[in-house]
Write a protein that holds these residues in place. Structure first.
Motif, PDB file in Angstrom:
ATOM      1  N   ARG A  66       0.858  -0.978  -0.057  1.00 44.43           N
ATOM      2  CA  ARG A  66       0.026  -0.022  -0.142  1.00 44.43           C
ATOM      3  C   ARG A  66       0.890   1.190  -0.083  1.00 44.43           C
ATOM      4  NH1 ARG A  66      -5.262  -0.592   1.674  1.00 44.43           N
ATOM      5  NH2 ARG A  66      -5.278   1.467   3.114  1.00 44.43           N
ATOM      6  N   LEU A  67       0.704   1.979  -1.122  1.00 41.40           N
ATOM      7  CA  LEU A  67       1.500   3.207  -1.076  1.00 41.40           C
ATOM      8  C   LEU A  67       0.790   4.684  -1.380  1.00 41.40           C
ATOM      9  CD1 LEU A  67       4.831   3.716  -3.056  1.00 41.40           C
ATOM     10  CD2 LEU A  67       3.124   5.328  -3.741  1.00 41.40           C
ATOM     11  N   ALA A  68       1.352   5.551  -0.549  1.00 44.60           N
ATOM     12  CA  ALA A  68       0.584   6.720  -0.711  1.00 44.60           C
ATOM     13  C   ALA A  68       1.776   7.802  -1.496  1.00 44.60           C
ATOM     14  CB  ALA A  68       0.487   7.337   0.637  1.00 44.60           C
ATOM     15  N   VAL A  69       1.310   8.812  -2.287  1.00 44.64           N
ATOM     16  CA  VAL A  69       2.008   9.680  -3.130  1.00 44.64           C
ATOM     17  C   VAL A  69       1.921  11.058  -2.315  1.00 44.64           C
ATOM     18  CG1 VAL A  69       2.591  10.729  -5.342  1.00 44.64           C
ATOM     19  CG2 VAL A  69       1.862   8.241  -5.059  1.00 44.64           C
ATOM     20  N   VAL A  70       2.859  11.783  -2.112  1.00 51.60           N
ATOM     21  CA  VAL A  70       2.846  13.008  -1.751  1.00 51.60           C
ATOM     22  C   VAL A  70       3.556  13.814  -2.789  1.00 51.60           C
ATOM     23  CG1 VAL A  70       3.374  14.823   0.052  1.00 51.60           C
ATOM     24  CG2 VAL A  70       2.432  12.490   0.598  1.00 51.60           C
ATOM     25  N   GLY A  71       2.961  14.784  -3.373  1.00 54.19           N
ATOM     26  CA  GLY A  71       3.695  15.437  -4.404  1.00 54.19           C
ATOM     27  C   GLY A  71       3.205  16.985  -4.449  1.00 54.19           C
ATOM     28  N   TYR A  72       3.729  17.397  -5.567  1.00 59.33           N
ATOM     29  CA  TYR A  72       3.592  19.178  -5.778  1.00 59.33           C
ATOM     30  C   TYR A  72       2.571  19.606  -6.436  1.00 59.33           C
ATOM     31  CZ  TYR A  72       4.612  23.516  -7.802  1.00 59.33           C
ATOM     32  OH  TYR A  72       4.567  24.946  -8.024  1.00 59.33           O
ATOM     33  N   GLU A  73       2.088  19.068  -7.537  1.00 57.06           N
ATOM     34  CA  GLU A  73       0.831  19.554  -8.486  1.00 57.06           C
ATOM     35  C   GLU A  73       0.269  18.298  -8.878  1.00 57.06           C
ATOM     36  OE1 GLU A  73      -1.395  21.083 -11.607  1.00 57.06           O
ATOM     37  OE2 GLU A  73       0.434  19.709 -11.943  1.00 57.06           O
ATOM     38  N   PRO A  74      -1.199  18.429  -9.046  1.00 53.76           N
ATOM     39  CA  PRO A  74      -1.651  17.029  -9.279  1.00 53.76           C
ATOM     40  C   PRO A  74      -1.604  16.588 -10.561  1.00 53.76           C
ATOM     41  CG  PRO A  74      -3.243  18.973  -9.015  1.00 53.76           C
ATOM     42  CD  PRO A  74      -1.977  19.405  -8.614  1.00 53.76           C
ATOM     43  N   LEU A  75      -1.452  17.356 -11.764  1.00 52.80           N
ATOM     44  CA  LEU A  75      -1.246  17.180 -12.962  1.00 52.80           C
ATOM     45  C   LEU A  75       0.131  16.721 -13.462  1.00 52.80           C
ATOM     46  CD1 LEU A  75      -4.071  19.403 -14.749  1.00 52.80           C
ATOM     47  CD2 LEU A  75      -4.252  16.764 -14.064  1.00 52.80           C
ATOM     48  N   VAL A  76       1.068  16.974 -12.689  1.00 48.86           N
ATOM     49  CA  VAL A  76       2.467  16.918 -13.148  1.00 48.86           C
ATOM     50  C   VAL A  76       3.143  15.827 -12.092  1.00 48.86           C
ATOM     51  CG1 VAL A  76       4.628  17.959 -13.888  1.00 48.86           C
ATOM     52  CG2 VAL A  76       2.448  18.957 -13.862  1.00 48.86           C
ATOM     53  N   THR A  77       3.673  16.419 -10.985  1.00 51.31           N
ATOM     54  CA  THR A  77       4.420  15.179 -10.158  1.00 51.31           C
ATOM     55  C   THR A  77       3.824  14.545  -9.316  1.00 51.31           C
ATOM     56  OG1 THR A  77       4.706  17.100  -8.360  1.00 51.31           O
ATOM     57  CG2 THR A  77       6.732  17.117 -10.021  1.00 51.31           C
ATOM     58  N   ALA A  78       2.711  14.772  -8.825  1.00 50.70           N
ATOM     59  CA  ALA A  78       1.763  13.818  -8.100  1.00 50.70           C
ATOM     60  C   ALA A  78       1.281  12.936  -9.261  1.00 50.70           C
ATOM     61  CB  ALA A  78       0.769  14.584  -7.444  1.00 50.70           C
ATOM     62  N   GLU A  79       0.772  13.047 -10.172  1.00 50.30           N
ATOM     63  CA  GLU A  79       0.477  12.073 -11.288  1.00 50.30           C
ATOM     64  C   GLU A  79       1.652  11.112 -11.675  1.00 50.30           C
ATOM     65  OE1 GLU A  79      -1.216  10.005 -14.282  1.00 50.30           O
ATOM     66  OE2 GLU A  79      -2.258  11.116 -12.581  1.00 50.30           O
ATOM     67  N   ALA A  80       2.776  11.763 -11.753  1.00 49.91           N
ATOM     68  CA  ALA A  80       4.242  11.188 -12.280  1.00 49.91           C
ATOM     69  C   ALA A  80       4.325  10.056 -10.960  1.00 49.91           C
ATOM     70  CB  ALA A  80       5.457  11.844 -12.299  1.00 49.91           C
ATOM     71  N   GLY A  81       4.155  10.470  -9.642  1.00 48.79           N
ATOM     72  CA  GLY A  81       4.614   9.522  -8.409  1.00 48.79           C
ATOM     73  C   GLY A  81       3.423   8.448  -8.771  1.00 48.79           C
ATOM     74  N   HIS A  82       2.137   8.950  -8.959  1.00 50.68           N
ATOM     75  CA  HIS A  82       1.225   7.976  -8.733  1.00 50.68           C
ATOM     76  C   HIS A  82       1.403   6.856  -9.993  1.00 50.68           C
ATOM     77  CE1 HIS A  82      -3.054   6.687 -10.409  1.00 50.68           C
ATOM     78  NE2 HIS A  82      -3.169   6.447  -9.122  1.00 50.68           N
ATOM     79  N   ARG A  83       1.880   7.295 -11.200  1.00 47.16           N
ATOM     80  CA  ARG A  83       2.380   6.105 -12.109  1.00 47.16           C
ATOM     81  C   ARG A  83       3.438   5.368 -11.679  1.00 47.16           C
ATOM     82  NH1 ARG A  83       2.059   9.920 -17.612  1.00 47.16           N
ATOM     83  NH2 ARG A  83      -0.157  10.838 -17.340  1.00 47.16           N
ATOM     84  N   VAL A  84       4.519   5.894 -10.958  1.00 50.42           N
ATOM     85  CA  VAL A  84       5.669   5.124 -10.630  1.00 50.42           C
ATOM     86  C   VAL A  84       5.070   3.981  -9.504  1.00 50.42           C
ATOM     87  CG1 VAL A  84       7.748   5.299  -9.240  1.00 50.42           C
ATOM     88  CG2 VAL A  84       7.394   6.919 -11.167  1.00 50.42           C
ATOM     89  N   GLY A  85       4.429   4.497  -8.632  1.00 52.02           N
ATOM     90  CA  GLY A  85       3.731   3.545  -7.489  1.00 52.02           C
ATOM     91  C   GLY A  85       3.112   2.364  -8.171  1.00 52.02           C
ATOM     92  N   LEU A  86       2.432   2.464  -9.166  1.00 46.71           N
ATOM     93  CA  LEU A  86       1.494   1.522  -9.793  1.00 46.71           C
ATOM     94  C   LEU A  86       2.520   0.719 -10.684  1.00 46.71           C
ATOM     95  CD1 LEU A  86      -1.322   3.184 -11.181  1.00 46.71           C
ATOM     96  CD2 LEU A  86      -1.535   1.474  -9.647  1.00 46.71           C
ATOM     97  N   SER A  87       3.465   1.218 -11.394  1.00 47.95           N
ATOM     98  CA  SER A  87       4.660   0.425 -11.865  1.00 47.95           C
ATOM     99  C   SER A  87       5.514  -0.456 -10.988  1.00 47.95           C
ATOM    100  CB  SER A  87       5.544   1.126 -12.838  1.00 47.95           C
ATOM    101  OG  SER A  87       6.299   1.907 -12.038  1.00 47.95           O
ATOM    102  N   ALA A  88       5.440   0.131  -9.715  1.00 46.88           N
ATOM    103  CA  ALA A  88       6.437  -0.747  -8.693  1.00 46.88           C
ATOM    104  C   ALA A  88       5.378  -1.917  -7.909  1.00 46.88           C
ATOM    105  CB  ALA A  88       6.895   0.430  -7.525  1.00 46.88           C
ATOM    106  N   GLY A  89       4.385  -2.020  -8.521  1.00 45.70           N
ATOM    107  CA  GLY A  89       3.480  -3.147  -7.720  1.00 45.70           C
ATOM    108  C   GLY A  89       2.777  -2.979  -6.666  1.00 45.70           C
ATOM    109  N   ALA A  90       2.619  -1.509  -6.659  1.00 51.00           N
ATOM    110  CA  ALA A  90       1.732  -0.881  -5.408  1.00 51.00           C
ATOM    111  C   ALA A  90       0.533  -0.935  -5.777  1.00 51.00           C
ATOM    112  CB  ALA A  90       2.372   0.274  -4.871  1.00 51.00           C
ATOM    113  N   GLN A  91      -0.407  -0.832  -4.682  1.00 50.28           N
ATOM    114  CA  GLN A  91      -1.843  -0.259  -4.621  1.00 50.28           C
ATOM    115  C   GLN A  91      -1.831   1.093  -4.171  1.00 50.28           C
ATOM    116  OE1 GLN A  91      -4.878  -2.521  -2.631  1.00 50.28           O
ATOM    117  NE2 GLN A  91      -6.253  -0.977  -3.090  1.00 50.28           N
ATOM    118  N   VAL A  92      -1.871   2.253  -5.004  1.00 49.27           N
ATOM    119  CA  VAL A  92      -1.979   3.359  -4.582  1.00 49.27           C
ATOM    120  C   VAL A  92      -3.171   3.915  -3.903  1.00 49.27           C
ATOM    121  CG1 VAL A  92      -1.630   5.949  -5.252  1.00 49.27           C
ATOM    122  CG2 VAL A  92      -0.061   4.038  -6.459  1.00 49.27           C
ATOM    123  N   VAL A  93      -3.006   4.128  -2.509  1.00 53.85           N
ATOM    124  CA  VAL A  93      -4.286   4.098  -1.651  1.00 53.85           C
ATOM    125  C   VAL A  93      -4.457   5.693  -1.320  1.00 53.85           C
ATOM    126  CG1 VAL A  93      -4.016   2.229  -0.440  1.00 53.85           C
ATOM    127  CG2 VAL A  93      -2.864   3.800   0.421  1.00 53.85           C
TER     128      VAL A  93
END
Length: 417
Positions: A66-93
């Motif tokens: 279970r992974l949480a993402v804390v980023g800067y802007e919803p359409l850029v870095t937070a979205e990028a972090g969300h994608r990376v979390g999914l690619s790492a096998g996480a459920q982004v909660v």
């Protein structure tokens, strides 16, 4: 080699030769109520494993990562972090964009993540938000490992405020350039070091020493291998009891990567999405509710009610994967996938492997009302022997064996869709 996938319900094992032949496979119930090693050892024995075999294990038992993402802007870095979390096998909660405040910290804590991915700012861009969020995480004392993969200029500050954090390269070094590899590797290491042991799945340390990856991470590695060696775009739909995962590996398109239509959060050629409300057992009610919302007829096709549920879960999961998601009300959709050039679609999951694969994949490839562009000439195949996770486990150390495992899924051996 023996490859084992320890799931929440079943533990699946296969024995593989050095040239990639599948020698034996078996499934036994996962023994999470006592010690997962009991089921793991039983599965290894069932495929004829011996003390001389190399054992490679992936796990999603205990709910996976279970992974949480804390980023800067919803359409850029937070979205990028969300994608990376999914690619790492996480459920982004949980995803938070912007400066953490008291309410944001409470929401983060309530999400119950196993790992926090802290991102923000391109290299040479904004540092203040990343520094502020590191301060708030330090003050909040949330006892969860942190992987920091934001603006490299703030790395030293983050280390000073969060000494136990794993600091790695920026997931979005420049606008439009997504670099998931270092953060994905760091999340994997944190998963192995902290999460597996923290799930209390086994009393000793042996299980943790055997696990190489979260199961979805291993499957994505297998999908990447399949796409690379088949030389075409691949779509994989894995329908489970509680979740439905969709993986896609697309051939890079220079215009989409650098042209005017490029995604500001970076091109996402190898992607995974997980739908925690879609499944055929624990999430059956969620599948029915989603089918009503999506106006999908869930009446059983040939094969019965389970196949009908699996078809609905697969169709809706692929719709979401292809259409992308919105960061919030009124926000545009991001992260969508253009699947028109997919040439191979692979079905996985118990219902599909036990006779339901044809109707389920027919439903996906015939979904003309879903708001996404269908593959134009896809062939289909069922991963009946569940080789993708095993291939992903073996890809780094035994590439010949890994390629041999996925060879049976190549387009020239798949049936036309």
């Amino acid at each position: 080699m023996v490859c084992v996938d320890v799931g929440s319900t079943y533990t699946k094992a296969c024995r593989v030769s050095g040239d990639g032949r599948l020698l034996a496979r078996a499934e036994v119930p996962t023994t999470a109520a006592t010690d997962v090693l009991h089921g793991l050892d039983a599965a290894v024995t069932a495929v004829g494993g011996s003390g001389t075999d190399q054992v490679y294990v992936c796990s999603s038992a205990g709910g996976g990562l279970r992974l949480a993402v804390v980023g800067y802007e919803p359409l850029v870095t937070a979205e990028a972090g969300h994608r990376v979390g999914l690619s790492a096998g996480a459920q982004v909660v949980h995803v938070h964009a912007g400066r953490l405040d008291g309410a944001g910290v409470r929401a983060l804590r309530a999400a119950g993540p196993d790992v926090i991915l802290l991102v923000g700012g391109t290299d040479g861009g904004d540092e203040d938000t990343l520094r502020h969020n590191a301060d708030r995480l330090a003050a909040a004392r949330i006892r969860v490992p942190v992987v920091a993969a934001g603006n490299s200029a703030a790395a030293g500050y983050v280390t000073g405020r969060l000494p136990a954090a794993t600091v790695t390269a920026n997931v979005l070094p420049r606008i439009g350039v997504l670099d998931p590899g270092p953060a994905r590797a760091a999340i994997r290491e944190v998963f192995l070091a902290h999460v597996i042991g923290g799930k209390k799945l086994s009393r000793g340390r042996r299980f943790a020493s055997l696990v190489r990856a979260a199961t979805p991470d291993a499957v994505l590695a297998g999908v990447e291998l399949l796409a690379d060696h088949a030389g075409c775009g691949v779509l994989v739909v894995d329908v489970g009891g509680a979740t439905t995962d969709v993986y896609s590996a697309l051939l890079p398109d220079a215009e989409l990567a650098t042209g005017p239509r490029r995604d500001v959060a970076g091109a996402w050629w190898r992607a995974r999405t997980v739908e925690g409300d879609l499944g055929v057992n624990a999430s059956a009610a969620g599948t029915r509710a989603a089918a009503t919302t999506e106006k999908w007829d869930i009446s059983p096709p040939s094969g019965g009610a389970a196949v009908g549920l699996a078809a609905a879960a697969a169709v809706i999961a692929v719709r979401r994967h292809a259409r992308g998601h919105s960061a919030g009300p009124g926000q545009p959709r991001t992260g969508g996938r253009d699947l028109r050039d997919v040439r191979l679609i692979v079905g996985s999951g118990g219902v599909l492997r036990h006779g339901g694969g044809g109707p389920v994949l027919d439903a996906v490839l015939g979904d003309t009302a879903g708001g996404w562009a269908l593959p134009r000439a896809a062939r289909r195949v069922i991963d009946a022997d569940y080789v993708l996770a095993a291939a992903g486990l073996l890809a780094a150390e035994h590439p010949v064996a890994a390629r041999g495992l996925v060879r049976g899924l190549y387009p020239d051996q798949a049936s036309p869709g």
